[in-house]
Design an enzyme around this catalytic site. Structure first.
Site, mmCIF file in Angstrom:
data_model
loop_
_atom_site.group_PDB
_atom_site.id
_atom_site.type_symbol
_atom_site.label_atom_id
_atom_site.label_comp_id
_atom_site.label_asym_id
_atom_site.label_seq_id
_atom_site.Cartn_x
_atom_site.Cartn_y
_atom_site.Cartn_z
ATOM 1 N N CYS A 189 0.847 -1.205 0.000
ATOM 2 C CA CYS A 189 0.000 0.000 0.000
ATOM 3 C C CYS A 189 0.878 1.249 0.000
ATOM 4 C CB CYS A 189 -0.880 0.030 1.249
ATOM 5 S SG CYS A 189 -1.723 -1.534 1.585
HETATM 6 N N1 GLN Z 1 -1.055 -6.692 4.088
HETATM 7 C C1 GLN Z 1 -1.836 -5.509 4.210
HETATM 8 C C2 GLN Z 1 -3.234 -5.675 3.635
HETATM 9 O O1 GLN Z 1 -3.584 -6.680 3.149
HETATM 10 C C3 GLN Z 1 -1.130 -4.325 3.590
HETATM 11 C C4 GLN Z 1 -1.031 -4.503 2.123
HETATM 12 C C5 GLN Z 1 -0.081 -3.623 1.424
HETATM 13 O O2 GLN Z 1 0.797 -2.962 1.974
HETATM 14 N N2 GLN Z 1 -0.229 -3.668 0.156
HETATM 15 O O3 GLN Z 1 -3.988 -4.761 3.657
#
Ligand code: GLN
Length: 317
Positions: free
Chosen positions: A2
């Site tokens: 994210c």
């Molecule tokens: N693992 C976390 C989620 O599923 C963060 C994902 C990310 O950083 N893309 O939301």
């Protein structure tokens, strides 16, 4: 992975912080430029913001902005759980709509002060791409805040797809976001109790990590120490884990760079910490600075410190 962003400074419309900047968080939802894992962040988004009076700003003049949370300055010592102010405490008359009878108004409509007497942050989270949300533009144009944490999400496989898994997560006055992933997280060794595990807000690595950080905070640990402790614990059990955390209480920001990018900008009185820089120039904030991987960042509107995070070092923060 994210992308996320936190801001402390003079109040600004959310739009100016998140949507207007070329290369900013809004654009990063479909065109991140420095993201190391994943391509788009279209699985959801969230914004958390603190209402006035802001914990990090000097108290506003009495009576300057009306009454109540908007202009009343610091509130002290009221019993938030009982809802002694705000709609939940108002006795419902015979014409009250169903659902507002007695004190049964939704908790979110009350204005519980945090344990420090400041109003708690509010959140707006959705499980769709930020550019597809019909309401976000109007909110971003009209909501102003001096303390914000926002994120756009690219969901890790096997996690909850709905908005409960979209950052920011919240506990009292704390807002939290995780940019990263932990392999085989459902079998991660944990000291959380079964009750704490059942109370996780979502089925995701981020919700588990947040509960672990949150417990340390509730036990009185400093924010930087709590983040560093959890990074060390998880990295020892899962060496490939990516653990970029972002945490604020509206007064300070703590963040880790552990597997993905992290940047910040500062001038006395304002600080932005973000996964990646935008292209805004000439707004008075200093140039973007990159944070080295395996670092802990601690920021207030007075300054920023970046410390090396070593897997073996004991917490001394
Ligand atoms: N693992 C976390 C989620 O599923 C963060 C994902 C990310 O950083 N893309 O939301």
């Amino acid at each position: 992975m994210c992308r996320h962003l936190a801001y402390l400074g003079p109040p600004v419309p959310l739009r100016r912080l998140l949507v207007d900047p070329p290369g900013g968080l809004y654009e990063q939802s479909w065109r991140p430029r420095r993201q190391r894992h994943g391509t788009v962040n279209a699985d959801g988004f969230g914004v958390g913001w603190y209402p006035e009076p802001y914990p990090h700003l000097p108290r506003q003049a009495e009576g300057a902005g009306g009454t109540g949370a908007a202009g009343g300055g610091r509130r002290g010592g009221t019993d938030g759980a009982a809802g002694s102010t705000g709609p939940a405490a108002r006795p419902a008359g015979p014409d009250a709509p169903a659902g507002l009878v007695g004190s049964s108004a939704p908790a979110a409509l009350a204005e519980p002060p945090g344990d420090d007497g400041f109003p708690l942050p509010a959140r707006y989270r959705r499980a769709l791409p930020v550019w597809a949300d019909q309401n976000f533009g109007e909110l971003a144009r009209t909501i102003r805040s001096g303390a914000v944490l926002a994120a756009v999400r690219s969901a890790t496989e096997g996690t909850t797809p709905d908005e409960s898994a979209a950052a920011p997560f919240r506990d009292g006055r704390w807002l939290f976001s995780h940019n990263g992933a932990v392999a085989d997280w459902t079998r991660l060794p944990t000291t959380l109790t079964p009750a704490e595990l059942l109370a996780l807000e979502a089925h995701s690595d981020s919700a588990l990590l947040w509960a672990t950080v949150g417990r340390r905070l509730r036990q009185g640990e400093a924010p930087g120490s709590a983040l560093a402790g959890v990074v060390r614990e998880v990295a020892a059990a899962r060496p490939t884990a990516r653990l970029n955390f972002l945490l604020t209480d509206g007064r300070c920001i703590a963040a880790t760079a552990w597997g993905d990018t992290l940047w910040y900008r500062f001038r006395p009185g304002a600080v932005v910490v973000a996964s990646e820089p935008d292209d805004v120039l000439g707004d008075g904030l200093g140039p973007w600075q990159e944070v080295p991987d395996r670092s802990l960042l601690l920021a207030t509107t007075d300054g920023v410190r970046v410390l090396a995070l070593r897997p073996e070092r004991k917490d001394t923060l």
